[in-house]
Scaffold this active site. Sequence first.
Site, mmCIF file in Angstrom:
data_model
loop_
_atom_site.group_PDB
_atom_site.id
_atom_site.type_symbol
_atom_site.label_atom_id
_atom_site.label_comp_id
_atom_site.label_asym_id
_atom_site.label_seq_id
_atom_site.Cartn_x
_atom_site.Cartn_y
_atom_site.Cartn_z
ATOM 1 N N ARG A 222 0.815 -1.220 0.000
ATOM 2 C CA ARG A 222 0.000 0.000 0.000
ATOM 3 C C ARG A 222 0.849 1.271 0.000
ATOM 4 O O ARG A 222 0.458 2.282 0.592
ATOM 5 C CB ARG A 222 -0.966 0.020 1.185
ATOM 6 C CG ARG A 222 -1.959 -1.123 1.196
ATOM 7 C CD ARG A 222 -3.059 -0.834 0.192
ATOM 8 N NE ARG A 222 -4.042 -1.909 0.158
ATOM 9 C CZ ARG A 222 -5.286 -1.800 0.599
ATOM 10 N NH1 ARG A 222 -5.702 -0.694 1.104
ATOM 11 N NH2 ARG A 222 -6.110 -2.806 0.496
ATOM 12 N N ARG B 298 -3.683 6.372 0.767
ATOM 13 C CA ARG B 298 -4.289 7.474 1.507
ATOM 14 C C ARG B 298 -3.398 8.202 2.493
ATOM 15 O O ARG B 298 -3.719 9.303 2.910
ATOM 16 C CB ARG B 298 -5.543 6.960 2.235
ATOM 17 C CG ARG B 298 -6.689 6.673 1.289
ATOM 18 C CD ARG B 298 -7.819 5.965 1.995
ATOM 19 N NE ARG B 298 -7.411 4.613 2.366
ATOM 20 C CZ ARG B 298 -8.185 3.756 3.013
ATOM 21 N NH1 ARG B 298 -9.376 4.113 3.409
ATOM 22 N NH2 ARG B 298 -7.753 2.538 3.285
ATOM 23 N N ARG C 23 -7.193 11.573 -5.968
ATOM 24 C CA ARG C 23 -8.468 10.877 -5.821
ATOM 25 C C ARG C 23 -9.635 11.861 -5.768
ATOM 26 O O ARG C 23 -10.682 11.626 -6.361
ATOM 27 C CB ARG C 23 -8.461 10.001 -4.578
ATOM 28 C CG ARG C 23 -9.678 9.081 -4.536
ATOM 29 C CD ARG C 23 -9.856 8.422 -3.208
ATOM 30 N NE ARG C 23 -9.946 9.404 -2.151
ATOM 31 C CZ ARG C 23 -10.013 9.116 -0.862
ATOM 32 N NH1 ARG C 23 -9.957 7.870 -0.474
ATOM 33 N NH2 ARG C 23 -10.097 10.067 0.031
ATOM 34 N N ASP D 260 -6.786 -2.692 -7.661
ATOM 35 C CA ASP D 260 -7.362 -3.341 -6.487
ATOM 36 C C ASP D 260 -7.655 -4.803 -6.788
ATOM 37 O O ASP D 260 -7.846 -5.175 -7.949
ATOM 38 C CB ASP D 260 -8.647 -2.636 -6.035
ATOM 39 C CG ASP D 260 -9.006 -3.016 -4.611
ATOM 40 O OD1 ASP D 260 -8.328 -2.547 -3.695
ATOM 41 O OD2 ASP D 260 -9.939 -3.815 -4.425
ATOM 42 N N TYR E 13 -15.324 -11.464 -0.448
ATOM 43 C CA TYR E 13 -16.050 -10.234 -0.822
ATOM 44 C C TYR E 13 -17.229 -10.555 -1.755
ATOM 45 O O TYR E 13 -18.281 -9.934 -1.671
ATOM 46 C CB TYR E 13 -15.111 -9.234 -1.490
ATOM 47 C CG TYR E 13 -14.069 -8.661 -0.556
ATOM 48 C CD1 TYR E 13 -14.350 -7.545 0.231
ATOM 49 C CD2 TYR E 13 -12.808 -9.239 -0.442
ATOM 50 C CE1 TYR E 13 -13.402 -7.021 1.096
ATOM 51 C CE2 TYR E 13 -11.852 -8.727 0.415
ATOM 52 C CZ TYR E 13 -12.148 -7.616 1.188
ATOM 53 O OH TYR E 13 -11.217 -7.112 2.046
HETATM 54 O O1 1CP Z 1 0.198 0.671 -3.287
HETATM 55 C C1 1CP Z 1 -0.342 -0.456 -3.369
HETATM 56 O O2 1CP Z 1 -0.144 -1.363 -2.568
HETATM 57 C C2 1CP Z 1 -1.186 -0.743 -4.606
HETATM 58 C C3 1CP Z 1 -2.565 -0.650 -4.498
HETATM 59 C C4 1CP Z 1 -3.500 -1.618 -3.765
HETATM 60 C C5 1CP Z 1 -3.391 -2.981 -3.441
HETATM 61 C C6 1CP Z 1 -2.198 -3.890 -3.593
HETATM 62 C C7 1CP Z 1 -4.790 -1.212 -3.395
HETATM 63 C C8 1CP Z 1 -5.308 0.155 -3.557
HETATM 64 N N1 1CP Z 1 -5.470 -2.304 -2.919
HETATM 65 C C9 1CP Z 1 -4.646 -3.389 -2.910
HETATM 66 C C10 1CP Z 1 -4.967 -4.758 -2.510
HETATM 67 C C11 1CP Z 1 -6.188 -5.017 -1.694
HETATM 68 N N2 1CP Z 1 -7.441 -4.462 -1.822
HETATM 69 C C12 1CP Z 1 -6.260 -6.014 -0.705
HETATM 70 C C13 1CP Z 1 -5.150 -6.954 -0.366
HETATM 71 C C14 1CP Z 1 -4.011 -6.325 0.342
HETATM 72 C C15 1CP Z 1 -4.233 -5.932 1.764
HETATM 73 O O3 1CP Z 1 -4.677 -6.781 2.542
HETATM 74 O O4 1CP Z 1 -3.899 -4.783 2.093
HETATM 75 C C16 1CP Z 1 -7.568 -6.017 -0.177
HETATM 76 C C17 1CP Z 1 -8.125 -6.890 0.923
HETATM 77 C C18 1CP Z 1 -8.309 -5.037 -0.900
HETATM 78 C C19 1CP Z 1 -9.749 -4.729 -0.759
HETATM 79 C C20 1CP Z 1 -9.933 -3.295 -0.491
HETATM 80 N N3 1CP Z 1 -9.913 -2.326 -1.442
HETATM 81 C C21 1CP Z 1 -10.034 -2.658 0.769
HETATM 82 C C22 1CP Z 1 -10.021 -3.358 2.117
HETATM 83 C C23 1CP Z 1 -11.378 -3.533 2.624
HETATM 84 C C24 1CP Z 1 -11.380 -4.434 3.852
HETATM 85 O O5 1CP Z 1 -12.110 -5.435 3.820
HETATM 86 O O6 1CP Z 1 -10.672 -4.140 4.823
HETATM 87 C C25 1CP Z 1 -10.116 -1.278 0.539
HETATM 88 C C26 1CP Z 1 -10.268 -0.187 1.545
HETATM 89 C C27 1CP Z 1 -10.018 -1.087 -0.867
HETATM 90 C C28 1CP Z 1 -9.935 0.182 -1.591
HETATM 91 C C29 1CP Z 1 -8.541 0.600 -1.866
HETATM 92 N N4 1CP Z 1 -7.672 -0.141 -2.627
HETATM 93 C C30 1CP Z 1 -6.473 0.546 -2.749
HETATM 94 C C31 1CP Z 1 -6.622 1.788 -2.042
HETATM 95 C C32 1CP Z 1 -5.564 2.863 -1.965
HETATM 96 C C33 1CP Z 1 -7.908 1.794 -1.485
HETATM 97 C C34 1CP Z 1 -8.518 2.905 -0.680
HETATM 98 C C35 1CP Z 1 -9.418 3.662 -1.553
HETATM 99 C C36 1CP Z 1 -9.481 5.096 -1.200
HETATM 100 O O7 1CP Z 1 -10.268 5.436 -0.319
HETATM 101 O O8 1CP Z 1 -8.765 5.888 -1.828
#
Ligand code: 1CP
Length: 354
Positions: A27, A31, A40, A77, A154
């Site tokens: 990540r 954010r 964003r 994502d 999911y």
């Molecule tokens: O920089 C990076 O790592 C690249 C971007 C990235 C990656 C690898 C994002 C952007 N998401 C992910 C993977 C991801 N997405 C995972 C697996 C990794 C982990 O466990 O951290 C999971 C479970 C998700 C699902 C997801 N998408 C969540 C989690 C929800 C939960 O159940 O807790 C969320 C909040 C998102 C949205 C998301 N994806 C990425 C970002 C930066 C965001 C936040 C969106 C925003 O508000 O801007």
Amino acid sequence: MAQLKNDLLLRALLREPVDRTPVWIMRQAGRYLPEYRQVREQAGDFMSVCSNPELACEVTMQPLRRYKLDAAILFSDILTVPDAMGLGLYFAAGEGPRFKRPVRKTADIRRLKRPDVERSLAYVFEAVRTIRRELNGSVPLIGFAGSPWTVATYMVEGRSSRDFATIKGLAAENPEALLSLLDTVARTTTDYLNAQIDAGAQAVMVFDTWGGALEGDDYRRYSLAAMQQIVDGLTREQDGRRVPVILFTKGAGAQLANMAETGCDALGVDWTTDLATARGYVEDKVALQGNLDPATLRESPEVIRQGVAEVLASYGNGPGHVFNLGHGITPDIDPAHLGVLIDAVHELSPPYHR
Ligand code: 1CP
């Protein structure tokens, strides 16, 4: 394509000698960075950033401008895959991901089709190509996907869950239906990762964020088997170079030895298993990536440096370590603190490679 100037990540993932430990952060785009929040906001929402290759490229590059990172990771994502399967992904303001059409009944599972990823996820592969051009060989680009189990949580729950009641109910009542769902997701994910590799991803990582919620036998049956299916189907060489595969299950330290048998190149380790123990489990069959507790980044620079020193010492001498957190960086972190971590890896890791 430009020659890769910094290949420390690829070398370490293959357990080849390096002169210091490479570092990237799960990540790393996101954010906690004000410049990400600005993009964003201008784009409107998160999916508008993901689906626009220029914006996805911009936010992928943002952390690389601030820090001496050894890899970029595609901004996307794990839920783009079920979105392409027609489940209708959306993000309710201030909440996590949601699906308009979750997959609950056997009939829903039977109706699911494997999408043509080249078409439905074309925006992702265009982002990969755009990022590779922009990187111009400075560091490798990591592609990724979710594990079938994690993505299926999911799809079945319709949103984030902590107890996984619906999907565990499905596993108990109709394991064959769940296995069929996992098979469909695994095949789609294999196509998806191979298309990322085709477009220019130089390593790939499978995020199994929720595999740790499964009891041992169920983990092997519902999570590990589907990741094995992916590893077996991946393109392992591109442009004359091996494309390393990293598997990461959060909360499954006891499964590391089984995971190492899949034929992957490296395993992500969360902070609940120290790297010395993990290294013992995998007997140097695979490289290890991790594993500082993300909470350490809330502490002082001295405490962060100490944390880095302890992780490096825990892995010990020799190749095969990629420094990372044990899970993603959280939105509340001061970006300066991440700089302290990365500088500490550069400064403190060379003695482990002499
Ligand atoms: O920089 C990076 O790592 C690249 C971007 C990235 C990656 C690898 C994002 C952007 N998401 C992910 C993977 C991801 N997405 C995972 C697996 C990794 C982990 O466990 O951290 C999971 C479970 C998700 C699902 C997801 N998408 C969540 C989690 C929800 C939960 O159940 O807790 C969320 C909040 C998102 C949205 C998301 N994806 C990425 C970002 C930066 C965001 C936040 C969106 C925003 O508000 O801007």
